[in-house]
Design a protein around this motif. Structure first.
Motif: not given
Length: 125
Positions: A46-66
């Motif tokens: 559960k990641m509501g209102n989370t900030i990922f500005q300019n993050a490197n999310l290469f290959g990250a897994k957000f399956e079934l994530t809010r």
């Protein structure tokens, strides 16, 4: 590994968190601005209102994530898994390397902001 943690508004800015596993966690309002999260796992989190500005999310897994109202502007989403992710109100307007195939496995609402030319199905409750 930090599987199942429950924290609010944590500051993970400017860190190298490659391979981090935060699956099944509650990270409401946390910030990962400018962080490296290559291969990180946020499955069922559960990641509501989370900030990922300019993050490197290469290959990250957000399956079934809010990711309600998450800020992903400027984030690198190359090969990021979004299967079953809920993006209601999220801002992906300037996310890079985001593809239609990735979005086809997620859902959002009319407040979700996407890069030009990309579409997202509406979440059904």
């Amino acid at each position: 590994w930090l599987i199942g943690i429950n924290i609010r508004e944590a500051n993970f800015n400017d860190l190298d968190l490659t391979g981090l596993n935060l699956s099944d966690s509650f990270l409401q309002g946390s910030s990962f601005r400018n962080s490296t999260l290559v291969g990180a796992k946020f499955i069922r989190s559960k990641m509501g209102n989370t900030i990922f500005q300019n993050a490197n999310l290469f290959g990250a897994k957000f399956e079934l994530t809010r990711l309600d109202k998450a800020d992903l502007r400027g984030a690198n989403l190359k090969k990021t898994a979004l299967k079953g992710a809920v993006l209601n109100g999220a801002n992906l307007s300037t996310a890079v390397n985001l593809t239609q195939n990735q979005l086809n496995t997620a859902c959002g609402n009319s407040l979700t902001k996407l890069p030009a030319g990309l579409l997202l199905k509406i979440c059904i409750k």
